[in-house]
Design a protein around this motif. Sequence first.
Motif, mmCIF file in Angstrom:
data_model
loop_
_atom_site.group_PDB
_atom_site.id
_atom_site.type_symbol
_atom_site.label_atom_id
_atom_site.label_comp_id
_atom_site.label_asym_id
_atom_site.label_seq_id
_atom_site.Cartn_x
_atom_site.Cartn_y
_atom_site.Cartn_z
ATOM 1 N N PHE A 435 -15.780 -27.580 -40.825
ATOM 2 C CA PHE A 435 -14.789 -28.151 -39.921
ATOM 3 C C PHE A 435 -13.596 -28.666 -40.717
ATOM 4 O O PHE A 435 -13.748 -29.287 -41.774
ATOM 5 N N LYS A 436 -12.413 -28.388 -40.181
ATOM 6 C CA LYS A 436 -11.158 -28.876 -40.743
ATOM 7 C C LYS A 436 -10.412 -29.605 -39.637
ATOM 8 O O LYS A 436 -10.427 -29.177 -38.483
ATOM 9 N N TRP A 437 -9.714 -30.748 -39.995
ATOM 10 C CA TRP A 437 -9.057 -31.603 -39.002
ATOM 11 C C TRP A 437 -7.548 -31.534 -39.188
ATOM 12 O O TRP A 437 -7.047 -31.539 -40.321
ATOM 13 N N LEU A 438 -6.839 -31.451 -38.059
ATOM 14 C CA LEU A 438 -5.373 -31.450 -38.059
ATOM 15 C C LEU A 438 -4.867 -32.664 -37.297
ATOM 16 O O LEU A 438 -5.416 -33.024 -36.241
ATOM 17 N N HIS A 439 -3.805 -33.310 -37.842
ATOM 18 C CA HIS A 439 -3.139 -34.445 -37.194
ATOM 19 C C HIS A 439 -1.673 -34.083 -37.051
ATOM 20 O O HIS A 439 -0.976 -33.889 -38.050
ATOM 21 N N ASN A 440 -1.246 -33.948 -35.796
ATOM 22 C CA ASN A 440 0.132 -33.525 -35.514
ATOM 23 C C ASN A 440 0.452 -32.194 -36.203
ATOM 24 O O ASN A 440 1.474 -32.034 -36.876
ATOM 25 N N ALA A 441 -0.496 -31.219 -36.033
ATOM 26 C CA ALA A 441 -0.352 -29.860 -36.532
ATOM 27 C C ALA A 441 -0.356 -29.760 -38.042
ATOM 28 O O ALA A 441 -0.106 -28.683 -38.584
ATOM 29 N N GLN A 474 -6.639 -32.056 -33.672
ATOM 30 C CA GLN A 474 -7.254 -30.744 -33.425
ATOM 31 C C GLN A 474 -8.232 -30.448 -34.550
ATOM 32 O O GLN A 474 -7.990 -30.829 -35.703
ATOM 33 N N CYS A 475 -9.358 -29.798 -34.199
ATOM 34 C CA CYS A 475 -10.308 -29.385 -35.222
ATOM 35 C C CYS A 475 -10.411 -27.861 -35.241
ATOM 36 O O CYS A 475 -10.192 -27.206 -34.223
ATOM 37 N N ILE A 476 -10.694 -27.306 -36.411
ATOM 38 C CA ILE A 476 -10.860 -25.864 -36.593
ATOM 39 C C ILE A 476 -12.219 -25.635 -37.246
ATOM 40 O O ILE A 476 -12.472 -26.108 -38.361
ATOM 41 N N ALA A 477 -13.112 -24.908 -36.523
ATOM 42 C CA ALA A 477 -14.428 -24.555 -37.065
ATOM 43 C C ALA A 477 -14.327 -23.175 -37.707
ATOM 44 O O ALA A 477 -13.616 -22.290 -37.206
ATOM 45 N N SER A 478 -15.039 -22.962 -38.813
ATOM 46 C CA SER A 478 -14.968 -21.685 -39.520
ATOM 47 C C SER A 478 -16.284 -21.402 -40.231
ATOM 48 O O SER A 478 -17.058 -22.308 -40.536
ATOM 49 N N ASN A 479 -16.559 -20.089 -40.436
ATOM 50 C CA ASN A 479 -17.605 -19.620 -41.346
ATOM 51 C C ASN A 479 -17.170 -18.254 -41.864
ATOM 52 O O ASN A 479 -16.215 -17.662 -41.350
ATOM 53 N N GLN A 480 -17.845 -17.717 -42.886
ATOM 54 C CA GLN A 480 -17.362 -16.505 -43.519
ATOM 55 C C GLN A 480 -18.498 -15.703 -44.120
ATOM 56 O O GLN A 480 -19.530 -16.241 -44.507
ATOM 57 N N LEU A 481 -18.281 -14.354 -44.140
ATOM 58 C CA LEU A 481 -19.173 -13.457 -44.854
ATOM 59 C C LEU A 481 -18.742 -13.295 -46.307
ATOM 60 O O LEU A 481 -19.567 -13.175 -47.202
ATOM 61 N N SER A 482 -17.428 -13.273 -46.503
ATOM 62 C CA SER A 482 -16.856 -13.097 -47.830
ATOM 63 C C SER A 482 -15.462 -13.705 -47.796
ATOM 64 O O SER A 482 -14.952 -14.059 -46.715
ATOM 65 N N PRO A 483 -14.829 -13.843 -48.949
ATOM 66 C CA PRO A 483 -13.454 -14.357 -48.922
ATOM 67 C C PRO A 483 -12.514 -13.508 -48.082
ATOM 68 O O PRO A 483 -11.487 -14.002 -47.619
ATOM 69 N N GLN A 484 -12.843 -12.244 -47.881
ATOM 70 C CA GLN A 484 -11.988 -11.390 -47.071
ATOM 71 C C GLN A 484 -12.350 -11.416 -45.586
ATOM 72 O O GLN A 484 -11.565 -10.953 -44.762
ATOM 73 N N ARG A 485 -13.513 -11.915 -45.236
ATOM 74 C CA ARG A 485 -13.952 -11.948 -43.833
ATOM 75 C C ARG A 485 -14.279 -13.376 -43.451
ATOM 76 O O ARG A 485 -15.380 -13.872 -43.713
ATOM 77 N N VAL A 486 -13.282 -14.058 -42.864
ATOM 78 C CA VAL A 486 -13.409 -15.456 -42.452
ATOM 79 C C VAL A 486 -13.230 -15.510 -40.944
ATOM 80 O O VAL A 486 -12.294 -14.923 -40.388
ATOM 81 N N PHE A 487 -14.122 -16.222 -40.251
ATOM 82 C CA PHE A 487 -14.057 -16.389 -38.805
ATOM 83 C C PHE A 487 -13.654 -17.827 -38.495
ATOM 84 O O PHE A 487 -14.181 -18.765 -39.095
ATOM 85 N N GLN A 488 -12.695 -18.030 -37.559
ATOM 86 C CA GLN A 488 -12.207 -19.363 -37.198
ATOM 87 C C GLN A 488 -12.191 -19.520 -35.689
ATOM 88 O O GLN A 488 -12.001 -18.546 -34.956
#
Length: 660
Positions: A435-441, A474-488
């Motif tokens: 999880f990553k958090w954003l404050h005022n974008a 705002q929060c952004i959830a993410s996971n990844q298979l590889s550095p080239q394949r990231v899902f958000q």
Amino acid sequence: MQRGACFAAVRQQAPFTASRMPGRAALLVLALGLAATAQKSTLTLDPPWSTMFRGESVTLMCSTSHRPGQRFTWYRNEELLRRPIKNSYRIEKTQMRDTGRYQCQASGSRRSDPVQLTISNDWLILQAPYYAVFEGDPLRLRCYGWNGAKVSWIRYYKDEAEITPSRVNSELSIKQARTRDSGKYHCTGSMIFRPNEISPSESISVQELFSTPVLRAAGSGDPIEGSPVTLSCVTQLNPQKSDTLLQRFFYIDNRALGEPRSSPDYHIPVAGLQDSGSYYCYVQTVTSSVRKRSPELKIAVKLPVSPPQLTVSTAGAWAAIGDVVEIRCESPRGSSPILYRFHHEGAALGSRTVSSRGPGSLALNVTSERDSGTYSCEADNGMASGPQHSDPFHLSVLVPVSGATIAADRMGPEVMAGESLNLSCSVESGTTPLFKWLHNAQELAAASGLDPPTAVGNTLHFGSVQLGHGGNYQCIASNQLSPQRVFQAPSEILAITVIEHASPLVVVPVTVSILFLFLMGVTAALVFYFKCWKKTEGMVFNAPGRHTQLPAQHEPPGQRLPPPGSLGLHAEEPSYGNVCPLEPESGDVEYTVVNIKKRSGDKPKGTPPRDNGMECSTCRLGPWGTCPWLVPSALGLTSRSRDGGKCSGSAQLLLPSEAS
């Protein structure tokens, strides 16, 4: 009953053994058995033609390998001929009745094969051999005229097609007959007294000397490297030619394997990969008159399959839902064809057969986390060692994040400064999300002079909220298979408002001011009430109850009632300035004004009669302040319509009359 029929009847009886029968019966069975295995008699004709003209003579001869002095029996069309018992039977000057199938039998031998004799009454005949013609035998046909007449312009035909040779005479010779020479033959010719004659057709059947050979390998399937191999060139001789000598030749890829041999078998002591190829054999007579080739037999000396290797077309041991993963299984050594079987958690997943070198592959559509687990494969090419197994491979399935949601641990978007606050971020699905958090974008960072919030897992914690912490989160959830394949998966924006605490020095004066204004308003209302009491002459107000408390507003200037004429009143009746005009659209509270007058004289014309000197007027109260002198919630005044000569209502207030 004839002897042959008797023998057939005996053979149809139930099986029995000689040891269970009386002596004579046992001897009879033994004699019949010997007769059944005895040599067959042979019948020949002289001249050797199956067709002849009426009036010509022919001699039938019966021969056997047994000693002379035997008795002979003759048959025509299965009937016994009553003639002297000799080894020959002469027919002088044949007649049409002599046509038939002839057989003979020597004592101690079996009956001969039948010979067809045909007596003709035509002018021209085609004569063929009486005996059976086999492959490799010479075949002789004669176009023959009545009473030995000379025939010219001879033509020969087979199955209605002309086959006349370049040098033609009364005989047509085929040196070595073949089965393809079988068919219907006839001839044409001319004689002095019979030009353009056509002979009857003769059916010629060239029989097979031995069957087309078949090459077979002992055992089932292809041989394994190091094992012995035996090849057999199998053919079957015609029973009438069982004494014919045959030779066999073996070949591999058009290369001869040794000298010709009488044995039908060819042995390979130890088979190797070099012994793989296409094999065939030839069978021929010693005189080479008949030669036949077998179909090819392909032999592949097999190499046992080695343990296969399993590979998966993924980066590492992970795959995402929606991916198509190729699972490959390949043995580095082994003879094809190879059957590859695939397994998932021990259950069969599918199979592939590879007919040449190369891997077997299977496409796996990853649809859920159930596709994770251990995969393996096995290779099998039919060897005695059985299938070979690969090492297991563990595949993990990653679920991409989706449906991120942000929420606060309190109701409403407002937070008092100094309080604590927790924001949480959750997802509908996803494997080990970050999880990553954003404050005022902007990515959350410590503002100047502010205590930074603490991010732990999916929670953002504020120990003491400050004014600078307000804004959009705002929060952004993410996971990844590889550095080239990231899902958000970003969440919606949550607005947080921080309210500052009011100072006590400011609260007290404000409270006192509000209380002072409230007392002043109450005092003004009481003064105005008493002034209206003295001024108003007998006014009663009725108003329906209203539970909605109206907001405090400034009092607008008073409004006067319309002229008396418009209300249907006498001109001398007083007007009251504290009564609102009738405006139905101005509000939803109605007031009834009751005017009371002194009885002084007659009523003016056109004035409606009054009951008890009272009259009801209606005032509709809109927003607060339309009637400045009226406080319905404080005084409890309601209004109702006139009913039965008096103003109805839940409460009535009678104001004293005052002279105008």
